[in-house]
Design a protein around this motif. Structure first.
Motif, short mmCIF file in Angstrom:
data_model
loop_
_atom_site.label_atom_id
_atom_site.label_comp_id
_atom_site.label_asym_id
_atom_site.label_seq_id
_atom_site.Cartn_x
_atom_site.Cartn_y
_atom_site.Cartn_z
N THR A 191 0.84 -1.21 0.00
CA THR A 191 0.00 0.00 0.00
C THR A 191 0.86 1.25 0.00
N ARG A 226 -4.95 4.72 4.61
CA ARG A 226 -4.43 3.44 5.10
C ARG A 226 -2.93 3.52 5.39
N ARG A 241 -2.54 5.24 8.71
CA ARG A 241 -2.86 4.35 9.82
C ARG A 241 -1.71 3.38 10.07
N SER A 242 -1.08 2.95 9.02
CA SER A 242 0.02 2.00 9.17
C SER A 242 1.25 2.65 9.78
N LEU A 301 -1.64 -3.27 8.32
CA LEU A 301 -2.72 -3.40 7.35
C LEU A 301 -2.98 -4.87 7.06
N ASP A 353 -7.56 -4.13 3.59
CA ASP A 353 -7.02 -2.78 3.40
C ASP A 353 -6.29 -2.69 2.07
#
Length: 231
Positions: A148, A196, A199-200, A207, A211
């Motif tokens: 990601t 995302r 958040r990681s 994730l 995600d």
């Protein structure tokens, strides 16, 4: 000489209005009566003497005259040329205003075409497919955070390449996802991926596959769907 308002008229004036001429003696007497009337002022009015301006103001005005004198002489010297420059500039401004008011069709079409090209921007299809393939390999190994993050990093690079005016060294993922000059599809996809990655990295929350699938789908829908529609 000032004369106060009143209801009495001078006999001589009244006689002249009736077309009559007063004898010289009557005129002298009328003039004498006029001069004797205290309501009429014949003496000169003396105005109070004005105080001279302060020295600092006098010095300032003298200094300004010395400083601005060369500039004034310069404009006087170039005025024959300057007046034509001003006239040409005025005509050019007038033409520009007229063009802006009527705006020929070809200019409107050019603006619409430029806006359409900007709104339909998407990454190069080959680059997008190569990026997805590389990110899929990381995801297949269970490295969803790295996959990601790779999408985000490469997306920023693609935006910087296409619109270098939008990306600065201090730009954050959240700022780019809210950049109004990007197409709506790019903002939506970038926002999903950036949320995302944030958040990681900052929440230290690993994730998961869902995600990654959400980030991958957002990028693929934006980068590849427009190409398919245009084909």
């Amino acid at each position: 000489m000032t004369i106060s308002s009143g209801t009495d008229a001078l006999p001589q004036v009244a006689q002249r209005q009736r077309g009559e001429l007063a004898p010289q003696g009557d005129f002298d007497q009328t003039y004498a009566d006029l001069r004797a009337d205290e309501s009429i002022q014949f003496a000169e009015v003396e105005f109070p003497a004005q105080e001279p301006p302060p020295d600092w103001l006098t010095n300032l005005l003298e200094w300004l005259s010395e400083v601005l004198a060369p500039l004034g002489r310069f404009f006087v010297a170039i005025w024959p040329v300057l007046q034509w420059v001003l006239i040409i500039a005025g005509i050019a401004l007038l033409v520009l205003l007229i063009v802006r008011m009527i705006e020929p069709d070809f200019l409107r079409r050019k603006k619409r075409s430029a806006a359409k090209d900007e709104d339909s921007w998407a990454p190069d299809e080959g680059e997008a497919l190569a990026l997805l393939e590389e990110a899929d390999r990381l995801a297949n190994e269970g490295r969803y955070d790295e996959a990601t993050h790779l999408l985000l990093k490469r997306s920023v690079g693609q935006i910087a390449q296409a619109r270098p005016d939008l990306v600065e060294p201090s730009s954050t993922a959240r700022e780019l996802s809210a950049e109004s000059r990007l197409p709506q599809g790019a903002r939506d996809a970038f926002g999903i991926i950036a949320a995302r990655v944030e958040r990681s990295l900052f929440a230290l929350s690993p994730l998961h596959q869902d995600d990654w699938q959400a980030a991958r789908a957002a990028y693929a829908d934006f980068a590849l769907q427009q190409k398919a529609l245009a084909a």
